[in-house]
Write a protein that holds these residues in place. Structure first.
Motif, PDB file in Angstrom:
ATOM      1  N   GLY A 169      -4.199  -1.489  -1.147  1.00 62.32           N
ATOM      2  CA  GLY A 169      -4.843  -2.336   0.026  1.00 62.32           C
ATOM      3  C   GLY A 169      -4.398  -3.157   1.711  1.00 62.32           C
ATOM      4  O   GLY A 169      -2.814  -2.655   2.004  1.00 62.32           O
ATOM      5  N   LEU A 177      -5.390  -2.566   4.270  1.00 61.18           N
ATOM      6  CA  LEU A 177      -5.241  -1.139   5.003  1.00 61.18           C
ATOM      7  C   LEU A 177      -6.665  -0.097   4.485  1.00 61.18           C
ATOM      8  O   LEU A 177      -6.396   0.268   3.567  1.00 61.18           O
ATOM      9  CB  LEU A 177      -4.246  -0.646   6.629  1.00 61.18           C
ATOM     10  CG  LEU A 177      -3.596   0.673   5.510  1.00 61.18           C
ATOM     11  CD1 LEU A 177      -2.821   0.839   6.487  1.00 61.18           C
ATOM     12  CD2 LEU A 177      -2.722  -0.784   4.958  1.00 61.18           C
ATOM     13  N   ASN A 178      -7.248   1.169   5.561  1.00 60.35           N
ATOM     14  CA  ASN A 178      -7.847   2.084   5.004  1.00 60.35           C
ATOM     15  C   ASN A 178      -6.454   3.139   4.793  1.00 60.35           C
ATOM     16  O   ASN A 178      -6.256   4.139   5.897  1.00 60.35           O
ATOM     17  CB  ASN A 178      -9.151   2.433   6.673  1.00 60.35           C
ATOM     18  CG  ASN A 178      -9.960   3.972   5.593  1.00 60.35           C
ATOM     19  OD1 ASN A 178      -9.034   4.761   4.922  1.00 60.35           O
ATOM     20  ND2 ASN A 178     -11.683   3.590   5.614  1.00 60.35           N
ATOM     21  N   LEU A 179      -6.380   3.637   3.969  1.00 56.37           N
ATOM     22  CA  LEU A 179      -5.121   4.484   3.819  1.00 56.37           C
ATOM     23  C   LEU A 179      -6.264   6.117   4.071  1.00 56.37           C
ATOM     24  O   LEU A 179      -4.842   6.825   4.429  1.00 56.37           O
ATOM     25  CB  LEU A 179      -4.882   4.964   1.903  1.00 56.37           C
ATOM     26  CG  LEU A 179      -4.018   3.107   1.653  1.00 56.37           C
ATOM     27  CD1 LEU A 179      -3.640   3.219   0.289  1.00 56.37           C
ATOM     28  CD2 LEU A 179      -2.408   3.388   2.757  1.00 56.37           C
ATOM     29  N   ASP A 180      -7.401   6.611   4.031  1.00 64.57           N
ATOM     30  CA  ASP A 180      -7.644   8.068   4.102  1.00 64.57           C
ATOM     31  C   ASP A 180      -6.966   7.311   6.252  1.00 64.57           C
ATOM     32  O   ASP A 180      -6.838   8.661   6.707  1.00 64.57           O
ATOM     33  CB  ASP A 180      -8.641   8.113   4.246  1.00 64.57           C
ATOM     34  CG  ASP A 180      -9.526   7.955   2.683  1.00 64.57           C
ATOM     35  OD1 ASP A 180      -8.232   9.013   2.302  1.00 64.57           O
ATOM     36  OD2 ASP A 180      -9.790   7.195   2.225  1.00 64.57           O
ATOM     37  N   ILE A 181      -7.926   6.110   6.840  1.00 70.59           N
ATOM     38  CA  ILE A 181      -7.101   6.526   8.488  1.00 70.59           C
ATOM     39  C   ILE A 181      -6.170   6.362   8.312  1.00 70.59           C
ATOM     40  O   ILE A 181      -5.537   7.586   9.631  1.00 70.59           O
ATOM     41  CB  ILE A 181      -8.255   5.264   8.859  1.00 70.59           C
ATOM     42  CG1 ILE A 181      -9.846   5.761   8.617  1.00 70.59           C
ATOM     43  CG2 ILE A 181      -7.611   5.728  10.609  1.00 70.59           C
ATOM     44  CD1 ILE A 181      -9.819   4.492   9.293  1.00 70.59           C
ATOM     45  N   ALA A 182      -4.984   5.668   7.860  1.00 70.65           N
ATOM     46  CA  ALA A 182      -3.713   5.561   8.256  1.00 70.65           C
ATOM     47  C   ALA A 182      -2.883   7.035   8.029  1.00 70.65           C
ATOM     48  O   ALA A 182      -2.113   7.117   8.290  1.00 70.65           O
ATOM     49  CB  ALA A 182      -2.853   4.680   7.289  1.00 70.65           C
ATOM     50  N   THR A 206      -5.190  14.323   4.724  1.00 69.56           N
ATOM     51  CA  THR A 206      -5.974  13.807   3.992  1.00 69.56           C
ATOM     52  C   THR A 206      -4.764  13.473   2.585  1.00 69.56           C
ATOM     53  O   THR A 206      -3.877  13.275   2.153  1.00 69.56           O
ATOM     54  CB  THR A 206      -6.460  15.118   2.718  1.00 69.56           C
ATOM     55  OG1 THR A 206      -7.512  16.201   3.582  1.00 69.56           O
ATOM     56  CG2 THR A 206      -7.495  14.586   2.145  1.00 69.56           C
ATOM     57  N   LYS A 232      -3.548   7.650  -3.338  1.00 69.42           N
ATOM     58  CA  LYS A 232      -3.610   6.378  -2.885  1.00 69.42           C
ATOM     59  C   LYS A 232      -3.739   5.277  -3.322  1.00 69.42           C
ATOM     60  O   LYS A 232      -4.419   4.937  -4.524  1.00 69.42           O
ATOM     61  CB  LYS A 232      -4.303   6.414  -1.206  1.00 69.42           C
ATOM     62  CG  LYS A 232      -5.808   6.386  -1.956  1.00 69.42           C
ATOM     63  CD  LYS A 232      -7.013   6.781  -0.910  1.00 69.42           C
ATOM     64  CE  LYS A 232      -8.173   6.809  -1.724  1.00 69.42           C
ATOM     65  NZ  LYS A 232      -8.912   7.325  -0.325  1.00 69.42           N
ATOM     66  N   ALA A 235       0.623  -0.711   0.249  1.00 68.80           N
ATOM     67  CA  ALA A 235       0.261  -0.045   0.453  1.00 68.80           C
ATOM     68  C   ALA A 235       0.753   1.124  -0.570  1.00 68.80           C
ATOM     69  O   ALA A 235       1.811   1.286   0.422  1.00 68.80           O
ATOM     70  CB  ALA A 235      -0.963  -0.016   1.446  1.00 68.80           C
TER      71      ALA A 235
END
Length: 119
Positions: A36, A38-43, A29, A33, A19
């Motif tokens: 996969g 993991l959630n890259l927005d949260i990370a 922000t 990206k 990822a």
């Protein structure tokens, strides 16, 4: 100048990369990206806080040089956070498998990709 999405493609081509994101450090922000697991927005938002804390810790400790990168080792992964020197306010976030990737080679390749992002 390389497009941010082209940079993501190049980052994901690093051996072991699962990822990648290019993140705005001002607000967390993810501007681009891919990959996969993991959630890259949260990370990206969480890594923004880590980068800020690391920079503050260096200032408090009296270190005057810039943070080159931050490495988090978690399970069988390396999480690499690297500010983009040519684009202040942005950083690269790459997740690398320890089993199939090489941290030193990945760090060098991230630097080359960073160089391609110069205006």
């Amino acid at each position: 100048m390389t497009d941010l999405n082209d940079a993501i493609t190049a980052l994901l081509a690093i051996d072991g990369a699962t990822a990648a994101a290019i993140v705005n450090a001002a607000n967390g922000t993810a501007l681009a990206k891919g990959g996969g697991g993991l959630n890259l927005d949260i990370a990206g938002a969480a890594c923004t806080e880590l980068l800020r804390a690391g920079m503050k810790a260096m200032r408090v400790a009296g270190v005057t040089s810039a943070v080159d990168d931050i490495l988090i080792v978690a399970g069988n992964q390396y999480h690499i956070i690297q500010p983009i020197k040519s684009r202040p306010g942005l950083f690269v976030y790459v997740v690398l498998s320890q089993e199939t990737g090489n941290f030193i080679l990945a760090r060098m390749r991230i630097g080359e990709i960073e160089d391609s992002l110069k205006d």
